[in-house]
Design an enzyme around this catalytic site. Structure first.
Site, mmCIF file in Angstrom:
data_model
loop_
_atom_site.group_PDB
_atom_site.id
_atom_site.type_symbol
_atom_site.label_atom_id
_atom_site.label_comp_id
_atom_site.label_asym_id
_atom_site.label_seq_id
_atom_site.Cartn_x
_atom_site.Cartn_y
_atom_site.Cartn_z
ATOM 1 N N ASP A 241 0.839 -1.191 0.000
ATOM 2 C CA ASP A 241 0.000 0.000 0.000
ATOM 3 C C ASP A 241 0.880 1.249 0.000
ATOM 4 O O ASP A 241 0.568 2.242 0.646
ATOM 5 C CB ASP A 241 -0.931 0.000 1.222
ATOM 6 C CG ASP A 241 -2.088 0.978 1.063
ATOM 7 O OD1 ASP A 241 -2.359 1.383 -0.079
ATOM 8 O OD2 ASP A 241 -2.709 1.335 2.080
ATOM 9 N N ASP B 4 -3.307 -3.114 -2.523
ATOM 10 C CA ASP B 4 -4.422 -2.167 -2.535
ATOM 11 C C ASP B 4 -4.319 -1.240 -3.746
ATOM 12 O O ASP B 4 -3.257 -1.120 -4.367
ATOM 13 C CB ASP B 4 -4.398 -1.341 -1.248
ATOM 14 C CG ASP B 4 -5.663 -0.507 -1.069
ATOM 15 O OD1 ASP B 4 -6.681 -0.828 -1.703
ATOM 16 O OD2 ASP B 4 -5.619 0.462 -0.286
ATOM 17 N N ASN B 5 -5.446 -0.615 -4.091
ATOM 18 C CA ASN B 5 -5.505 0.438 -5.124
ATOM 19 C C ASN B 5 -5.037 -0.018 -6.501
ATOM 20 O O ASN B 5 -4.334 0.702 -7.203
ATOM 21 C CB ASN B 5 -4.655 1.652 -4.697
ATOM 22 C CG ASN B 5 -5.098 2.266 -3.392
ATOM 23 O OD1 ASN B 5 -4.303 2.412 -2.469
ATOM 24 N ND2 ASN B 5 -6.369 2.620 -3.285
ATOM 25 N N LYS C 105 2.698 2.983 -5.961
ATOM 26 C CA LYS C 105 2.177 1.915 -6.825
ATOM 27 C C LYS C 105 3.222 1.424 -7.824
ATOM 28 O O LYS C 105 3.228 0.250 -8.184
ATOM 29 C CB LYS C 105 0.911 2.384 -7.564
ATOM 30 C CG LYS C 105 -0.134 3.024 -6.645
ATOM 31 C CD LYS C 105 -0.361 2.266 -5.347
ATOM 32 C CE LYS C 105 -1.160 3.101 -4.355
ATOM 33 N NZ LYS C 105 -1.196 2.516 -3.000
ATOM 34 N N GLU D 40 -11.181 4.270 -0.970
ATOM 35 C CA GLU D 40 -11.486 4.604 0.417
ATOM 36 C C GLU D 40 -12.304 5.883 0.547
ATOM 37 O O GLU D 40 -11.957 6.927 -0.003
ATOM 38 C CB GLU D 40 -10.195 4.731 1.243
ATOM 39 C CG GLU D 40 -9.073 5.523 0.615
ATOM 40 C CD GLU D 40 -8.131 4.680 -0.242
ATOM 41 O OE1 GLU D 40 -6.974 5.114 -0.394
ATOM 42 O OE2 GLU D 40 -8.540 3.622 -0.734
#
Length: 268
Positions: A191, A219-220, A194, A249
């Protein structure tokens, strides 16, 4: 005649300003890039200047004033409430947090690595589910976030399970075995930046930190996205992948998490 001309110009400017403002509000509400620019660049900078403190410090203040000390769930609820109602922040959040909880419980890890501590939200979500004597190492390169995360984790009563390592992931990962006595990692939560997802996954493999059955959760993967990571793990026979659709989120914007189970270096 001149007075009428001036009035016409002023009215036109007023109407134009109103239309521009309406257009900007609509853009912020409908375009995720505009929304993030407004939240992270415009609004946050203005608030920081006016209050003479960072957003992360304000999150800590909210936790200090409102959360029940020694109660991890109270701390999480406090952060979720603040970030959904007052200021958006890049925590994993309550919706994707439930996915994280489920996968951590299934993995039942003894040694966990998190890349990207920020304010400690996901470290708390993970640590509160760990069995006795299990530990979580979390890497954060931003020196301003580290003391805030430490204090929030301490308020949650989990500082005995969580160790924050300050520095860059590419520098710390090769030190995990010798310096931090990590033999193998059972669970890894990505997280952070990226563009580091893929190279850090490769680095974990190269350093021999993954065992057969190690779980990586990222995540993401839709927003802001990690295309090189997704391409790497989904085309790699050493990983078995599962996608978990969700939302960014504290927003109704499409996002997802990706689980990759390591099948071993010789998997075909």
């Amino acid at each position: 005649m001149i007075e009428n001309y001036i009035i016409t110009i002023l009215v036109s400017l007023g109407v134009g300003s109103i239309l521009l403002l309406v257009g900007l509000v609509k853009l912020v509400k409908t375009n995720i890039h505009a929304t993030m620019f407004w939240n992270e660049i415009v609004l946050e900078k203005i608030t920081n200047f006016v209050m003479d403190q960072s957003k992360e410090q304000r999150i800590l203040n909210s936790v200090s004033y409102n959360a029940v000390k020694g109660n991890p769930q109270s701390v999480l609820d406090c952060i979720d409430k603040y970030c959904s109602k007052c200021e958006w922040a890049m925590n994993v959040g309550d919706e994707k947090g439930l996915i994280l909880d489920k996968i951590v419980e299934e993995a039942d890890p003894s040694v966990v690595l998190e890349l990207g501590t920020y304010c400690g939200y996901s470290a708390i979500r993970i640590a509160r589910l760990l069995k006795p004597k299990a530990r979580l190492l979390t890497i954060e390169f931003n020196s301003e976030f580290v003391p805030i995360a430490k204090e929030i984790i301490e308020i949650a009563g989990l500082n005995d399970k969580v160790t924050i390592l300050e520095g860059h992931s590419e520098d710390i990962i090769p030190q995990l075995k010798k310096k931090y006595e990590v033999e193998k990692l059972d669970f890894v939560f990505l997280d952070h930046w990226k563009e580091r997802y893929a190279p850090d996954t490769v680095l974990l493999e190269e350093c021999g930190l993954l065992r057969k059955g190690s779980v990586i959760l990222a995540d993401n993967i839709i927003y802001p996205g990690a295309p090189e990571f997704i391409k790497y793990i989904r085309s790699n026979k050493r990983f078995e992948c599962t996608n978990y659709p969700s939302h960014l989120e504290y927003m109704q914007v499409e996002d997802a998490m990706e689980k990759a189970v390591y099948l071993g270096p010789d998997a075909e």
